[in-house]
Write an enzyme that holds these catalytic residues in place. Structure first.
Site, PDB file in Angstrom:
ATOM      1  N   CYS A  72       0.857  -1.187   0.000  1.00  8.31           N
ATOM      2  CA  CYS A  72       0.000   0.000   0.000  1.00  8.31           C
ATOM      3  C   CYS A  72       0.891   1.235   0.000  1.00  8.31           C
ATOM      4  O   CYS A  72       1.799   1.348   0.823  1.00  8.31           O
ATOM      5  CB  CYS A  72      -0.892  -0.020   1.233  1.00  8.31           C
ATOM      6  SG  CYS A  72      -1.870   1.485   1.441  1.00  8.31           S
ATOM      7  N   CYS A  75       0.494   3.285   3.556  1.00  7.08           N
ATOM      8  CA  CYS A  75       1.061   2.879   4.844  1.00  7.08           C
ATOM      9  C   CYS A  75       2.152   1.818   4.744  1.00  7.08           C
ATOM     10  O   CYS A  75       2.785   1.485   5.737  1.00  7.08           O
ATOM     11  CB  CYS A  75      -0.036   2.381   5.776  1.00  7.08           C
ATOM     12  SG  CYS A  75      -0.764   0.791   5.281  1.00  7.08           S
ATOM     13  N   CYS A 120      -6.988  -1.213   1.831  1.00 12.23           N
ATOM     14  CA  CYS A 120      -5.919  -1.680   2.706  1.00 12.23           C
ATOM     15  C   CYS A 120      -6.481  -1.851   4.113  1.00 12.23           C
ATOM     16  O   CYS A 120      -7.152  -0.957   4.631  1.00 12.23           O
ATOM     17  CB  CYS A 120      -4.784  -0.652   2.711  1.00 12.23           C
ATOM     18  SG  CYS A 120      -3.511  -0.960   3.948  1.00 12.23           S
ATOM     19  N   CYS A 123      -4.664   1.019   6.707  1.00 14.86           N
ATOM     20  CA  CYS A 123      -4.933   2.466   6.630  1.00 14.86           C
ATOM     21  C   CYS A 123      -6.286   2.799   6.001  1.00 14.86           C
ATOM     22  O   CYS A 123      -6.687   3.945   5.998  1.00 14.86           O
ATOM     23  CB  CYS A 123      -3.819   3.187   5.886  1.00 14.86           C
ATOM     24  SG  CYS A 123      -3.777   2.920   4.094  1.00 14.86           S
ATOM     25  N   CYS A 143      -8.325  -5.832  -9.294  1.00 19.42           N
ATOM     26  CA  CYS A 143      -7.937  -4.797 -10.248  1.00 19.42           C
ATOM     27  C   CYS A 143      -7.518  -3.574  -9.442  1.00 19.42           C
ATOM     28  O   CYS A 143      -8.352  -2.906  -8.836  1.00 19.42           O
ATOM     29  CB  CYS A 143      -9.123  -4.494 -11.152  1.00 19.42           C
ATOM     30  SG  CYS A 143      -8.729  -3.417 -12.529  1.00 19.42           S
TER      31      CYS A 143
END
Length: 155
Positions: A72, A75, A120, A123, A143
């Site tokens: 991510c 984070c 995510c 976060c 995707c």
């Protein structure tokens, strides 16, 4: 000699916390939009915090073929292994599975037809949508917006 002894005794009597590495941020979900805006590039902020979508074929990660981990970009949490990446032809990095405990999902009705959106876990940053048209073994296609990811090459 006295300087050496002072240094030695200083290390011996220092509290354990003085040697601990700084803790990573524990709760990214408490950051305000303004704090996120200051932390992220404009395009990443739009995707991660406003649930936007980047233009197809605009991410260099779409063509990433090396072994590693996709994280991510908000984070740093590891979300996907390169072993699950595949060429979907859609213009966005696509994966047939995510790493354990990496994402959370919700239903998105923005296009009237319900879609499964994923974020995510750590976060809450918007990553993309999951569809049931991916390859085996899962049949899923995660995707992902490339701007919502960073790539760490295996060493």
């Amino acid at each position: 000699m006295i300087g050496f002894l002072n240094t030695l005794f200083g290390f011996i009597i220092k509290p354990k916390s003085a040697f601990a590495a700084p803790k990573p941020m524990e709760n990214y979900k408490t950051l305000t939009d303004k704090e996120w805006e200051n932390r992220l590039p404009k395009d990443a902020f739009y995707v991660l915090r406003k649930e936007g979508t980047e233009r197809p074929f605009s991410s260099p990660l779409n063509d990433e073929k090396r072994k590693g981990v996709f994280r991510c970009s908000g984070c740093g949490l590891a979300l996907f292994s390169s072993t699950t990446k595949f060429e979907s032809g859609t213009g966005w990095p696509s994966f047939f599975d995510h790493l354990p405990d990496a994402i959370e999902t919700k239903t998105d009705f923005k296009l009237i037809v319900p879609r499964t959106e994923y974020h995510c876990r750590r976060c809450g940053g918007h990553q993309g949508h999951v569809f049931n048209d991916g390859p085996r073994p899962t049949g899923k296609r995660y995707c992902n917006n490339g701007v919502a990811l960073t790539f760490q090459v295996d060493s």
